[in-house]
Design an enzyme around this catalytic site. Structure first.
Site, PDB file in Angstrom:
ATOM      1  N   CYS A  50       8.331  21.437 -26.974  1.00  0.00           N
ATOM      2  CA  CYS A  50       9.299  22.476 -26.659  1.00  0.00           C
ATOM      3  C   CYS A  50      10.679  21.923 -26.329  1.00  0.00           C
ATOM      4  O   CYS A  50      11.679  22.629 -26.453  1.00  0.00           O
ATOM      5  CB  CYS A  50       8.787  23.344 -25.510  1.00  0.00           C
ATOM      6  SG  CYS A  50       7.194  24.129 -25.850  1.00  0.00           S
ATOM      7  N   ASN A  72       6.945  32.307 -27.243  1.00  0.00           N
ATOM      8  CA  ASN A  72       7.312  30.891 -27.138  1.00  0.00           C
ATOM      9  C   ASN A  72       7.240  30.272 -28.529  1.00  0.00           C
ATOM     10  O   ASN A  72       6.156  30.094 -29.079  1.00  0.00           O
ATOM     11  CB  ASN A  72       6.350  30.186 -26.179  1.00  0.00           C
ATOM     12  CG  ASN A  72       6.690  28.722 -25.957  1.00  0.00           C
ATOM     13  OD1 ASN A  72       7.488  28.138 -26.684  1.00  0.00           O
ATOM     14  ND2 ASN A  72       6.062  28.110 -24.958  1.00  0.00           N
ATOM     15  N   HIS A  82      14.747  27.400 -22.961  1.00  0.00           N
ATOM     16  CA  HIS A  82      13.508  27.488 -23.719  1.00  0.00           C
ATOM     17  C   HIS A  82      12.800  28.772 -23.311  1.00  0.00           C
ATOM     18  O   HIS A  82      12.652  29.071 -22.128  1.00  0.00           O
ATOM     19  CB  HIS A  82      12.637  26.267 -23.411  1.00  0.00           C
ATOM     20  CG  HIS A  82      11.240  26.379 -23.915  1.00  0.00           C
ATOM     21  ND1 HIS A  82      10.951  26.774 -25.199  1.00  0.00           N
ATOM     22  CD2 HIS A  82      10.044  26.161 -23.309  1.00  0.00           C
ATOM     23  CE1 HIS A  82       9.636  26.780 -25.361  1.00  0.00           C
ATOM     24  NE2 HIS A  82       9.070  26.426 -24.228  1.00  0.00           N
TER      25      HIS A  82
END
Length: 323
Positions: A114, A280, A250
């Site tokens: 990520c 996500n 993020h």
């Protein structure tokens, strides 16, 4: 010349299929209320058979190039962040290069999950600042749906597929109002491997594996690490949190976004949130959210923004950018 890497274009791409929480609830033991309360997620996009990390990345790049008014053949560097490449090798970046019709440029992948886009941006910005590149595509692209355990309701509801890309170009900071990447700080701590990982790989199981996560522990580390690294990056850039126009984080969990903003004393209204629509998307989430906010007019030239992310490993980082 104060050589800066300036963001001149943004782009993104999402798979055609959009999946709601209600649709997921037909497949696993969950509900829209359960997912929204714990994560803020309402929708995610899932890649179809003909949609891959590379095809999504190429589509995002075309949009970014159009935004920047730059021809693909003017690009001399491609850095692609992904944990879900089309193949073990070659790098997905080289596939994107071919799709864009670029015969020769530096092209490589970065694997930091990520946080990958922050790592990729740092690598590209360093090469531009050093004079070894003048114009780069920096990409985050993922097809996490391919590594999810669709029987694990604790993880399969959290992730989606997508891609985001930016064009960065060398400019003289002294002449352009000090626009560009001002400071980046990156970290990693491999002791936390077992909190967020994939249980497979070419060198161990010979399989792709599935994503595994201990969500509560990840949440705790994320809030502390992200607030700290954002503070480090702002200090390195010589800026105060009060000067920040927008935070582009993020997009892992709405509660993490809120908690991180509070810890830094930032107005939550200054945080770009797309997790409700995209879930996500790992390395793609920061450039995806950035593109959304640029195109809807919230982020404007001259704005001071902070990009931040944390991912498996753990890896984490933040970058301060003058748009």
């Amino acid at each position: 010349m104060t050589r800066r890497a300036v963001i001149t274009g943004t782009g993104s791409a999402l798979p055609e299929r959009r999946v709601s929480n209600a649709e997921l609830a037909e497949q696993v033991d969950t509900s829209d209320e359960w997912i929204v309360e714990r994560t803020g997620i309402r929708f995610r996009h899932i890649a179809g058979p003909d949609e891959t990390t590379a095809t999504l990345a190429a589509a995002a790049c075309r949009a970014a190039l159009a935004s920047a008014g730059v021809a693909a053949t003017d690009i001399d560097l491609i850095v692609l962040a992904t944990a879900t490449p089309d193949q073990t090798f070659p790098a997905a970046a080289t596939k994107v290069q071919a799709m864009l019709g670029i015969d020769d440029c530096v092209a490589f992948d970065v694997a930091a999950v990520c946080s990958g886009f922050l790592y990729a941006l740092s690598a590209a910005e360093s090469m531009i600042r050093a004079g070894s590149a003048d114009r780069a595509l920096v990409i985050g692209s993922e097809t996490f749906s391919r590594i999810l355990d669709w029987e694990d309701r604790g993880t399969c509801v959290l992730f989606g597929d997508g891609a985001g890309a930016i064009v960065i170009e060398a400019q003289d900071g002294a002449e352009n109002g000090d626009r560009g990447v001002l400071a980046t700080r990156l970290h990693a701590d491999g002791r936390h491997n077992d909190l967020l990982y994939v249980d497979g790989g070419p060198s161990t199981t010979g399989t792709v594996g599935k994503l595994r996560m201990k969500g509560r522990e990840v949440f705790r580390h994320a809030v502390v690490n992200l607030a700290a690294v954002m503070g480090e990056a702002l200090e390195a850039a010589g800026e105060e949190a009060s000067a920040v126009d927008w935070v582009v984080p993020h997009q892992a969990n709405a509660r993490i976004l809120d908690a991180t903003a509070k810890k830094l004393g930032l107005d939550p209204a200054k945080v770009i949130v797309t997790v409700d629509q995209h879930a996500n998307t790992s390395a793609a989430s920061v450039p995806l959210a950035l593109d959304v906010a640029v195109r809807d007019g919230r982020i404007k030239p001259g704005d001071l923004i902070v990009l931040e992310a944390m991912g498996g490993g753990f890896t984490w980082g933040a970058s301060v950018v003058r748009m």
